[in-house]
Design a protein around this motif. Structure first.
Motif, PDB file in Angstrom:
ATOM      1  N   VAL A   1       0.822  -1.138  -0.019  1.00 20.75           N
ATOM      2  CA  VAL A   1      -0.268  -0.113   0.258  1.00 20.75           C
ATOM      3  C   VAL A   1       0.860   1.393  -0.184  1.00 20.75           C
ATOM      4  O   VAL A   1       1.862   0.804   1.091  1.00 20.75           O
ATOM      5  N   ARG A   2       0.771   2.094  -1.022  1.00 20.34           N
ATOM      6  CA  ARG A   2       1.317   3.587  -1.443  1.00 20.34           C
ATOM      7  C   ARG A   2       0.354   4.239  -0.636  1.00 20.34           C
ATOM      8  O   ARG A   2      -1.257   3.956  -0.465  1.00 20.34           O
ATOM      9  N   SER A   3       0.122   5.039   1.001  1.00 18.11           N
ATOM     10  CA  SER A   3      -0.514   6.262   1.216  1.00 18.11           C
ATOM     11  C   SER A   3       0.027   7.488   0.932  1.00 18.11           C
ATOM     12  O   SER A   3       1.418   7.735   0.813  1.00 18.11           O
ATOM     13  N   VAL A   4      -0.659   7.899   0.474  1.00 16.89           N
ATOM     14  CA  VAL A   4      -0.218  10.021   0.141  1.00 16.89           C
ATOM     15  C   VAL A   4      -1.231  10.767   0.845  1.00 16.89           C
ATOM     16  O   VAL A   4      -2.881  10.475   0.812  1.00 16.89           O
ATOM     17  N   LYS A   5      -0.769  11.595   1.672  1.00 17.71           N
ATOM     18  CA  LYS A   5      -1.610  12.255   2.255  1.00 17.71           C
ATOM     19  C   LYS A   5      -1.047  13.686   1.782  1.00 17.71           C
ATOM     20  O   LYS A   5       0.447  14.356   1.680  1.00 17.71           O
ATOM     21  N   PHE A   6      -1.945  14.830   2.423  1.00 17.18           N
ATOM     22  CA  PHE A   6      -1.162  16.406   2.156  1.00 17.18           C
ATOM     23  C   PHE A   6      -1.899  17.527   3.034  1.00 17.18           C
ATOM     24  O   PHE A   6      -2.162  17.001   4.509  1.00 17.18           O
ATOM     25  N   LYS A   7      -0.563  18.471   2.964  1.00 14.67           N
ATOM     26  CA  LYS A   7      -1.096  19.496   4.613  1.00 14.67           C
ATOM     27  C   LYS A   7      -1.559  20.171   4.055  1.00 14.67           C
ATOM     28  O   LYS A   7      -1.733  21.254   3.836  1.00 14.67           O
ATOM     29  N   GLU A   8      -3.448  19.598   4.587  1.00 12.09           N
ATOM     30  CA  GLU A   8      -3.965  20.629   3.810  1.00 12.09           C
ATOM     31  C   GLU A   8      -3.762  22.036   4.784  1.00 12.09           C
ATOM     32  O   GLU A   8      -4.299  23.181   4.549  1.00 12.09           O
ATOM     33  N   ASN A   9      -3.404  22.220   6.299  1.00  9.81           N
ATOM     34  CA  ASN A   9      -3.754  23.063   6.596  1.00  9.81           C
ATOM     35  C   ASN A   9      -2.019  24.027   6.363  1.00  9.81           C
ATOM     36  O   ASN A   9      -2.870  25.705   6.195  1.00  9.81           O
ATOM     37  N   GLU A  10      -1.159  24.158   5.604  1.00 10.28           N
ATOM     38  CA  GLU A  10      -0.347  24.395   5.450  1.00 10.28           C
ATOM     39  C   GLU A  10      -1.406  25.485   3.816  1.00 10.28           C
ATOM     40  O   GLU A  10      -1.201  26.660   3.567  1.00 10.28           O
ATOM     41  N   GLY A  11      -1.928  25.606   3.164  1.00 16.46           N
ATOM     42  CA  GLY A  11      -3.167  25.639   1.951  1.00 16.46           C
ATOM     43  C   GLY A  11      -4.290  26.295   2.556  1.00 16.46           C
ATOM     44  O   GLY A  11      -3.854  27.323   1.937  1.00 16.46           O
ATOM     45  N   SER A  12      -4.503  26.243   3.440  1.00 13.06           N
ATOM     46  CA  SER A  12      -6.180  26.819   4.341  1.00 13.06           C
ATOM     47  C   SER A  12      -5.524  27.746   4.632  1.00 13.06           C
ATOM     48  O   SER A  12      -5.813  28.688   4.677  1.00 13.06           O
ATOM     49  N   TYR A  13      -4.037  27.938   4.862  1.00 10.70           N
ATOM     50  CA  TYR A  13      -3.221  29.033   6.147  1.00 10.70           C
ATOM     51  C   TYR A  13      -3.190  29.982   4.977  1.00 10.70           C
ATOM     52  O   TYR A  13      -3.515  30.871   5.135  1.00 10.70           O
ATOM     53  N   LEU A  14      -3.058  29.686   3.988  1.00  6.38           N
ATOM     54  CA  LEU A  14      -2.778  30.810   2.590  1.00  6.38           C
ATOM     55  C   LEU A  14      -4.240  32.090   2.267  1.00  6.38           C
ATOM     56  O   LEU A  14      -4.243  32.747   1.894  1.00  6.38           O
ATOM     57  N   ALA A  15      -4.574  30.542   2.236  1.00  9.60           N
ATOM     58  CA  ALA A  15      -6.705  30.862   1.712  1.00  9.60           C
ATOM     59  C   ALA A  15      -6.570  31.668   2.970  1.00  9.60           C
ATOM     60  O   ALA A  15      -7.547  33.093   2.694  1.00  9.60           O
ATOM     61  N   GLY A  16      -5.871  31.517   4.432  1.00  9.34           N
ATOM     62  CA  GLY A  16      -7.051  32.862   5.166  1.00  9.34           C
ATOM     63  C   GLY A  16      -6.364  34.050   5.313  1.00  9.34           C
ATOM     64  O   GLY A  16      -6.872  34.426   5.441  1.00  9.34           O
TER      65      GLY A  16
END
Length: 331
Positions: A119-134
């Motif tokens: 299994v390959r697991s792919v996760k994202f640092k959504e908090n970083e992109g969301s910070y820019l949106a904030g």
């Protein structure tokens, strides 16, 4: 000699064809639907890009309920599809069972992780992109009040909200942030009417920028914001085009890249298990800038976003990850 060379070339071509035929990619989407213009559609776009470039077809399945994921994964694996991609954290427990039953099949899990050799697991640092949106929302807001509408109330969506709130508060310490979650089941990803209702409620309280992290439910958020002449923020895919001049930006997750890379790696014999976590540094997340939101992004806003991005990549700003403690700091 010439005939021998031609025979060798023919055999080589046949071998290449046979190798390609052994690659039978498949995708099991999340419950929001393939064409949600968001998370699932990003996965679809990655698969389509692979198909267009290689000519190799893939199969996919759109579950309509929380119980169909395991059945779909097992069905694809039993029929020899490989690799098989599970496009949702909702299929984590299902994939844990199925991957153990089919150890020779390569699987990919998006938005969660499993420690299994196939299994390959792919996760994202959504908090970083969301910070820019904030950051962008805080600068764009005239009322000093902004909103967030999440889909299913789970820690992952709280992670989006927390990053957004932290970016906004770092830009304007006095900003007020409203937040609502759509529901507690998979149906929360596909309820644009409810998304619109929650958005209208936040607008009535004074919010003039509303961020949607809710799959297809977010379409109702963006529509309601546009109808009320307020700004919105899209998610996962670039949704700026849906309401040009109304969508301030979109927090893009490169789910398309995760799918494309998995298919390509399997085709080329380079598939590897393990967990990948993609943030701003890896270009796994971003805020979308294009002609559709160009008129909304002021030089001040662009400069603030560029600085925040640079600082996050450098480690000068560390954006808290809600998943580490199920909490969002308020300072």
């Amino acid at each position: 000699m010439k005939k021998s060379l031609l025979t060798l070339f023919a055999l080589a071509a046949m071998s290449a064809t046979a190798l390609a035929a052994d690659i039978k990619p498949a995708i099991v989407y999340g419950t929001g639907g393939k064409f949600d213009k968001s998370f699932n559609e990003a996965a679809y776009n990655g698969a389509e890009k692979f198909k267009k470039e290689t000519g190799i077809a893939y199969r996919d399945f759109e579950p309509t309920g929380d119980t169909q994921g395991e059945q779909a994964l097992r069905n694809f694996a039993s029929k020899g599809f490989n690799p098989v991609i599970a496009v949702s954290f909702a299929w984590t427990s299902a994939l844990q069972k199925v991957a153990a039953e089919y150890p020779k099949t390569e699987f990919v899990l998006i938005d969660d992780s499993l420690d299994l050799p196939n299994v390959r697991s792919v996760k994202f640092k959504e908090n970083e992109g969301s910070y820019l949106a904030g950051v962008m929302a805080a600068i764009a807001s005239k009322s000093g009040k902004i909103g967030f509408v999440g889909g299913m109330d789970i820690p992952l969506i709280r992670k989006f909200e927390c990053g957004y709130e932290l970016g906004a508060r770092a830009t304007n310490a006095k900003i007020e942030v409203f937040q609502n979650m759509t529901g507690t089941t998979g149906a929360a990803w596909n309820d644009p009417v409810r998304g619109g209702e929650l958005t209208k409620n936040q607008i009535d309280q004074g919010a003039d920028v509303v961020y949607a992290a809710a799959g297809a439910t977010g379409l109702g958020v963006l529509q309601t914001a546009a109808d009320n002449k307020k700004l919105s923020i899209g998610v996962d895919s670039n949704q700026n085009y849906l309401h040009p001049g109304s969508v301030l930006t979109s927090v893009v997750k490169r789910v398309d890249l995760a799918v494309y890379n998995a298919f390509s790696d399997a085709k080329n014999g380079k598939f590897t298990p393990g967990t990948q976590e993609l943030g701003l540094k890896e270009d796994g997340v971003a805020v979308a800038m294009d002609d559709n939101n160009k008129s909304l992004v002021t030089p001040e806003m662009q400069a603030a976003v560029d600085k925040a991005r640079t600082d996050i990549v450098a480690g000068t700003i560390k954006v808290h990850d809600y998943l580490t403690d199920n909490a969002c700091p308020k300072n």
